[in-house]
Motif scaffolding. Structure first.
Motif, PDB file in Angstrom:
ATOM      1  N   VAL A  32     -36.713   9.234 -72.890  1.00 49.48           N
ATOM      2  CA  VAL A  32     -36.089  10.557 -72.831  1.00 49.48           C
ATOM      3  C   VAL A  32     -37.064  11.594 -72.289  1.00 49.48           C
TER       4      VAL A  32
ATOM      5  N   ASP B 188     -27.864   8.450 -79.034  1.00 53.27           N
ATOM      6  CA  ASP B 188     -27.764   9.591 -79.936  1.00 53.27           C
ATOM      7  C   ASP B 188     -26.725   9.326 -81.020  1.00 53.27           C
TER       8      ASP B 188
ATOM      9  N   ASN C 252     -29.777  14.229 -82.174  1.00 58.92           N
ATOM     10  CA  ASN C 252     -30.357  13.161 -82.996  1.00 58.92           C
ATOM     11  C   ASN C 252     -31.590  12.562 -82.331  1.00 58.92           C
ATOM     12  N   ILE C 253     -31.535  12.413 -81.013  1.00 57.45           N
ATOM     13  CA  ILE C 253     -32.723  11.947 -80.300  1.00 57.45           C
ATOM     14  C   ILE C 253     -33.826  12.990 -80.387  1.00 57.45           C
ATOM     15  N   GLU C 254     -33.476  14.265 -80.252  1.00 56.42           N
ATOM     16  CA  GLU C 254     -34.468  15.330 -80.356  1.00 56.42           C
ATOM     17  C   GLU C 254     -35.108  15.347 -81.739  1.00 56.42           C
TER      18      GLU C 254
ATOM     19  N   TRP D 147     -28.573  15.971 -77.018  1.00 54.14           N
ATOM     20  CA  TRP D 147     -28.681  14.841 -77.945  1.00 54.14           C
ATOM     21  C   TRP D 147     -29.566  15.228 -79.134  1.00 54.14           C
TER      22      TRP D 147
ATOM     23  N   PHE E  90     -28.118   7.702 -73.028  1.00 49.98           N
ATOM     24  CA  PHE E  90     -28.706   8.489 -74.112  1.00 49.98           C
ATOM     25  C   PHE E  90     -27.646   8.946 -75.103  1.00 49.98           C
ATOM     26  N   ALA E  91     -26.426   9.211 -74.624  1.00 50.03           N
ATOM     27  CA  ALA E  91     -25.350   9.591 -75.536  1.00 50.03           C
ATOM     28  C   ALA E  91     -25.030   8.453 -76.505  1.00 50.03           C
TER      29      ALA E  91
ATOM     30  N   ASP F 240     -27.526   9.876 -68.778  1.00 47.63           N
ATOM     31  CA  ASP F 240     -26.798  10.674 -69.756  1.00 47.63           C
ATOM     32  C   ASP F 240     -25.841   9.814 -70.569  1.00 47.63           C
TER      33      ASP F 240
ATOM     34  N   GLU G 154     -27.024   8.841 -85.489  1.00 48.47           N
ATOM     35  CA  GLU G 154     -26.340   9.758 -86.403  1.00 48.47           C
ATOM     36  C   GLU G 154     -26.538   9.319 -87.858  1.00 48.47           C
TER      37      GLU G 154
END
Length: 208
Positions: free
Chosen positions: A167, A142, A182-184, A180, A138-139, A135, A146
């Motif tokens: 992910v 993400d 932006n990752i999605e 997240w 990944f943060a 977590d 941006e």
């Protein structure tokens, strides 16, 4: 010709993607998951892990991130990564190293927790710590995405494919997709990519 030792659902996903995007000829060899590996395979993968890429000169290499970097260098026309002299090259190397040293090991600690503790009762704590590390990593990624379409540069690279592969292994994927955005957003784009759809048929990295 290359030889790729892999198996469905493994880190071979991103290497298969790299070879396909480079239009490189390769022989794919599926390695079954077993506690009693073929000694010949251990000669090229001492930790009994996939992927392994055997190069045209007969030498073999492990570590999916390193394989991706090498393929990007050997197939520059495929634009698998920013060119060596491009400003975005530093970010490409940075994030590939970050993902392979922070996120990938955390994924392994979660799914193979018994390897990381000598305490038979300790696997739950190992898994909890692994998810916390995922977590955290990944943060960071993400935040890096941006306002950007891609993780590095102005076009898709192997860093993007590597990220969505990782992910997809998160144990709570619904929460991950919400946490997240932006990752999605990047992942949604790659889920629609024809090659990713083809690879997902065999790897089943995410629901079709």
């Amino acid at each position: 010709m290359y030889k790729l030792y892999t198996r469905p659902g493994s880190g071979g996903f991103v290497v298969e993607a790299a070879l396909a995007l480079a239009n490189a000829q390769f022989e794919q060899i599926d390695v079954p998951k077993t506690d009693r590996p073929d000694p010949a395979f251990l000669d090229i993968s001492p930790l009994n892990q996939v992927p392994v890429l055997t190069l045209p000169d007969g030498s073999s290499m492990t570590e999916s991130a390193a394989i991706c970097i090498l393929l990007a260098e050997r197939h520059p026309d495929a634009n698998l990564a920013p060119a060596a002299d491009a400003p975005a090259r530093a970010d490409f190397l940075r994030w590939m190293a970050f993902m392979s040293s922070v996120l990938y090991p955390a994924v392994l600690r979660f799914y193979y927790a018994y390897r990381y503790t000598a305490d038979p009762e300790g696997t739950k704590a190992v898994k909890q710590a692994a998810v916390a590390e995922m977590d955290r990593g990944f943060a960071v990624l993400d935040a890096a995405l941006e306002g950007r379409d891609w993780l590095v540069g102005d076009r898709m690279s192997l860093a993007d494919i590597y990220l969505v592969m990782l992910v997809a292994w998160h144990p709570d994927i619904d929460s991950a997709r919400t946490a997240w955005p932006n990752i999605e957003r990047l992942w949604a784009r790659l889920r629609d990519h024809p090659l990713m759809k083809t690879l997902n048929t065999s790897h089943e990295m995410w629901p079709g």
